[in-house]
Design an enzyme around this catalytic site. Sequence first.
Site, mmCIF file in Angstrom:
data_model
loop_
_atom_site.group_PDB
_atom_site.id
_atom_site.type_symbol
_atom_site.label_atom_id
_atom_site.label_comp_id
_atom_site.label_asym_id
_atom_site.label_seq_id
_atom_site.Cartn_x
_atom_site.Cartn_y
_atom_site.Cartn_z
ATOM 1 N N GLY A 21 -8.299 -3.974 -3.570
ATOM 2 C CA GLY A 21 -8.212 -5.079 -2.626
ATOM 3 C C GLY A 21 -9.510 -5.852 -2.561
ATOM 4 O O GLY A 21 -10.564 -5.278 -2.294
ATOM 5 N N GLY A 24 -10.406 -8.940 3.049
ATOM 6 C CA GLY A 24 -10.100 -8.199 4.254
ATOM 7 C C GLY A 24 -10.737 -6.830 4.317
ATOM 8 O O GLY A 24 -11.948 -6.668 4.145
ATOM 9 N N GLY A 26 -10.483 -4.317 2.268
ATOM 10 C CA GLY A 26 -11.057 -3.873 0.998
ATOM 11 C C GLY A 26 -12.457 -4.404 0.792
ATOM 12 O O GLY A 26 -13.362 -3.670 0.376
ATOM 13 N N SER A 150 -0.784 2.911 8.175
ATOM 14 C CA SER A 150 -0.645 1.886 9.206
ATOM 15 C C SER A 150 0.041 2.499 10.417
ATOM 16 O O SER A 150 0.781 3.495 10.305
ATOM 17 C CB SER A 150 0.205 0.728 8.665
ATOM 18 O OG SER A 150 0.637 -0.130 9.692
ATOM 19 N N TYR A 175 8.158 -2.086 4.979
ATOM 20 C CA TYR A 175 6.721 -1.894 5.155
ATOM 21 C C TYR A 175 6.443 -0.521 5.765
ATOM 22 O O TYR A 175 5.543 0.203 5.308
ATOM 23 C CB TYR A 175 6.151 -2.997 6.042
ATOM 24 C CG TYR A 175 4.655 -2.929 6.209
ATOM 25 C CD1 TYR A 175 3.817 -3.214 5.139
ATOM 26 C CD2 TYR A 175 4.087 -2.596 7.434
ATOM 27 C CE1 TYR A 175 2.435 -3.155 5.282
ATOM 28 C CE2 TYR A 175 2.711 -2.547 7.583
ATOM 29 C CZ TYR A 175 1.885 -2.818 6.506
ATOM 30 O OH TYR A 175 0.518 -2.752 6.649
#
Length: 304
Positions: A21, A24, A26, A150, A175
């Site tokens: 990533g 953000g 990452g 998450s 997700y």
Amino acid sequence: MAKWNAGDIPDQHGRTAIVTGTGGLGLETALALARAGCDVTIAGRDPQKGADAVSHIERAVPGATVHFGKLDLADLSSVAAFAKQMENEKRSLDLLVNNAGVMLPPQRQETRDGFELQFGTNYLGHFALTARLKSLLSKGKDARVVALSSLAANGGRIGFDDINLQKNYRPMAGYSQSKLACLMFALELDSRSRTAGWGFSGMAAHPGVSRTDLVHNTLGRRSLAGLARSLLWFLLQPASQGALPSLYAATSVQAEGGGYYGPDRFRETRGHPHPARIPPQALDPVVRRRLWEISERMTEVALR
């Protein structure tokens, strides 16, 4: 652990890390590791964003050792090519932070290999990457694999009867499934590594509710969620704060293999790193084993 922050990261000189990533969480993770002296490879699919990330870190940390590696987690051939490049360039690997992901595409999309985009990118791509980097991780010192989960995992389930969501695609369900899979992978990875003596730990983290461009990049700035993200930015903690649980898992001497870390306040939505609540479905050993086995078949990569 009280108010642990990036200034508490132990010296990382002599250690190597890969962070997936380029923006953000990452970017903030890679920046903090580079600031602590780590040799960091930041991996992503867009070379321009990768170059921008490297330049950002080099400006912030003069003398930083930071590189970009091209990696598209939605393409298993790209995962294989990236891992081969790392094997050619590195003698060992101390940290692998499986951070990159996509979130809530309104219409069902597929990876290049035909997997539902969220499950394929957030989970299967990282499963294959970890498997292909196993030999480097086994040579690392106090090597760790950190999977980014998450709060959405709390409501997730692994739908083995329709794991690619071909019959009934719902963005949040997809997700949540992908992020539950990431958490279960971290826990199972640590257990198998201990049993088999692979020489590295598996752990997971989640960022609470943080300001990143994940919604903007997937749904667009003019979507309802994108507008809410833009207008209500003050309700979200900064990405640098959201990266702390991953950094704690990756570097703290107190972090434990098989641990799960998230923010400590307001139902784990913000704050400083703290042991997070593991949803009961993530602890089911039968489901974890079945997920592992189906992941090996889907990616055609054995992690043993």
